[in-house]
Design an enzyme around this catalytic site. Structure first.
Site, mmCIF file in Angstrom:
data_model
loop_
_atom_site.group_PDB
_atom_site.id
_atom_site.type_symbol
_atom_site.label_atom_id
_atom_site.label_comp_id
_atom_site.label_asym_id
_atom_site.label_seq_id
_atom_site.Cartn_x
_atom_site.Cartn_y
_atom_site.Cartn_z
ATOM 1 C CG ASN A 79 84.668 75.346 9.326
ATOM 2 O OD1 ASN A 79 84.969 74.399 10.057
ATOM 3 N ND2 ASN A 79 85.548 75.975 8.573
ATOM 4 C CB THR B 166 68.842 99.340 52.773
ATOM 5 O OG1 THR B 166 68.818 100.076 53.989
ATOM 6 C CG2 THR B 166 67.557 99.634 52.006
ATOM 7 C CG HIS B 167 73.174 99.419 54.124
ATOM 8 N ND1 HIS B 167 74.326 99.850 53.516
ATOM 9 C CD2 HIS B 167 72.226 100.339 53.821
ATOM 10 C CE1 HIS B 167 74.087 100.995 52.884
ATOM 11 N NE2 HIS B 167 72.825 101.312 53.051
ATOM 12 C CB SER C 168 74.039 67.136 59.419
ATOM 13 O OG SER C 168 75.206 66.695 60.073
ATOM 14 C CE LYS D 133 73.199 72.451 61.041
ATOM 15 N NZ LYS D 133 73.982 72.436 59.860
ATOM 16 C CD GLU E 287 73.633 75.510 52.004
ATOM 17 O OE1 GLU E 287 74.815 75.340 52.322
ATOM 18 O OE2 GLU E 287 72.697 74.862 52.499
ATOM 19 C CE1 TYR F 83 85.178 75.767 14.045
ATOM 20 C CE2 TYR F 83 87.286 74.948 13.262
ATOM 21 C CZ TYR F 83 86.208 74.859 14.120
ATOM 22 O OH TYR F 83 86.166 73.858 15.047
#
Ligand code: ARG
Length: 479
Positions: free
Chosen positions: A131, A176-177, A298, A304, A311, A338
């Site tokens: 432990n 913004t937005h 791709s 591509k 991502e 523990y």
């Protein structure tokens, strides 16, 4: 044994104990062997192997301390230390391969050690438990991990600073937005990513202080009757201080949650940055192009050049956030001290730390190789409605209350839209018809670069402020 793993190996049958790696160590009270399915289910070895160095270091320090307080002879300490180094070499080199019969790295190391050095090996577990061992190993691993994370953040910040040096004055719309708001300099935008990263660095640094506390010698949860010197083993391991209460030392996982939280927050910052790189790479933005080393193609569309690295950062962020949630949920119903549930913490913790580290490095590479189209927005921003605030500020600077100025410029925008154009329709002649406070000469009030440069308040987008903040970040990086 000072921990209470449900293990076995026939106490009577010595050969049985040989077959079961745990049996040789903790099998006395069992008549039946552990089921093979249970062995597979319960082993954390595959995850623990990352902590080989830490486990050996913990045992070396423990053995030396036991020698210093007279619980082991000098010869025994020498034998154990040599044996432990040999075990480390064997496991690291793959010449001795532990498997699922070894419940964890601690059992694997101790089993092999005892095979190699005999009786002395059986004394090593005096005044310790798995432990406190596992708690020690994880803290040692995390100290290295946090330092590496800090350096990785610095690497990314350095790449962003280099970008500011190269492309900082590039004019772009601030959003913004996700609607155009005001013209800004790219350097200002990049500093807005550097700020969170510098706070991530602080968070990793703060967490280090709470991780840097030795649990070793807490044993199962209650301490030991042996005259050990916990401060000495902590010192040998380079810990700053101790986790004093023996129960807290083995039960606490808040440091694990804290590091995972710091990782999840850092990943969230990287993910926001990655999201922008994905957007900016789209034809609709055409502001950047991912370096070929970080883009992929791709299998069907030959043209591509996808921003996959960015991502993936976004996607992996979700998993690191999940790691934090797992670690919070795992502990919330655990009575002290523990509980075996805690073995599950490392999978999430290691994943969080390693993924964050790798993502920081990928982001650094992306920024180093990114193409930026520095003239992309220049023509676009001329007459753009993102200069509307300029007109309101122009009036406010000439004594018109800002709310009134805002209203007037709102009407100007509507008028321009009705004419089917933008603020380039707004000439001096037109200006007077909207408000008498407009000057005879609009000067550079509708020039986007001048608009950005005018915002030289502390932390504003003006280049002078960008340069000042860059210098400040460089100074902070030196500390
Ligand atoms: N494999 C365990 C873990 O990783 C080590 C501690 C085992 N202690 C026990 N009482 N079973 O958490």
């Amino acid at each position: 044994m000072s921990d209470d793993a449900p293990s076995r190996a026939s106490g009577a049958a010595a050969e049985g104990a040989e077959d079961d790696a745990r049996g040789g160590l903790i099998g006395g009270r069992f008549e039946q062997p552990t089921g093979d399915d249970m062995l597979r289910y319960s082993s954390s070895l595959a995850v623990d192997l990352r902590m080989l160095d830490e486990d050996v270091a913990g045992s070396l320090a423990h053995a030396r301390m036991l020698g210093e307080v007279g619980l082991l002879s000098d010869d025994e300490v020498t034998t154990l230390c040599q044996g432990l180094e040999e075990v480390r070499r064997e496991i690291a080199g793959g010449t001795w391969v532990p498997d699922d019969r070894h419940e964890d790295i601690h059992m694997a190391v101790e089993t092999r050690l005892t095979e190699l050095v005999g009786e002395a090996g059986k004394k090593l577990h005096t005044a310790r438990s798995r432990n406190d061992q596992v708690a020690t190993d994880v803290r040692l691993w995390l100290k290295k991990g946090l330092l590496a994370l800090g350096r990785a953040v610095e690497g990314l910040v350095a790449a962003l600073l280099a970008r500011i040096e190269a492309d900082g004055p590039t004019l772009m719309p601030g959003y913004t937005h996700l609607q155009r708001g005001q013209p800004i300099l790219l350097g200002h935008h990049l500093l807005a990513h550097i700020g969170p990263l510098m706070r991530d660095r602080e968070r990793f640094c703060d967490a280090f202080g709470r991780v840097d506390r030795s649990p070793l010698g807490a044993c199962a949860m209650a301490g030991t009757p042996h005259p050990i010197d916990r401060r000495r083993s902590a010192e040998l391991l380079g810990f700053g201080t101790l986790m004093e209460n023996a129960m807290d030392a083995v039960a606490a996982r808040d440091h694990v949650q804290e590091v995972a939280a710091a990782c999840a927050i850092c990943m969230t910052h990287l993910s926001r940055m990655a999201e922008e790189l994905v957007l900016w790479s789209a034809a609709e933005f055409r502001f950047v192009r991912m370096g070929e080393a970080y883009a992929t193609g791709s299998s069907i569309m030959p043209q591509k050049r996808n921003p996959d690295a960015a991502e993936l950062v976004r996607g992996k962020t979700a998993r690191v956030q999940g790691d934090l949630v797992s670690l919070l949920a795992m502990v919330k119903n655990l009575p002290l001290a523990y509980n075996r549930d805690l073995q599950e913490d490392r999978e999430s913790l290691f994943h969080a730390v390693e993924t964050t580290h790798a993502s920081l490095e990928i982001c650094r590479g992306m920024w180093q190789t990114l193409e930026i189209y520095d003239q992309r927005f220049v023509a676009d921003l001329e007459g753009d409605f993102s200069l509307a605030t300029e007109l309101a500020d122009l009036l406010a600077g000439r004594g018109v209350p800002f709310r009134e100025a805002h209203e007037v410029v709102g009407r100007i925008v509507r008028w321009c839209e009705e004419q089917g154009g933008n603020l380039s329709l707004f000439t001096v002649e037109v200006a007077q018809t909207f408000h008498p406070a407009f000057p005879d000469d609009l000067g550079d009030w509708l020039d986007p670069r001048a608009a950005a440069e005018r915002r030289n308040s502390l932390g504003g987008t003006a280049w002078s402020e960008v340069e000042r903040q860059v210098a400040q970040v460089r100074r902070q990086l030196e500390t």
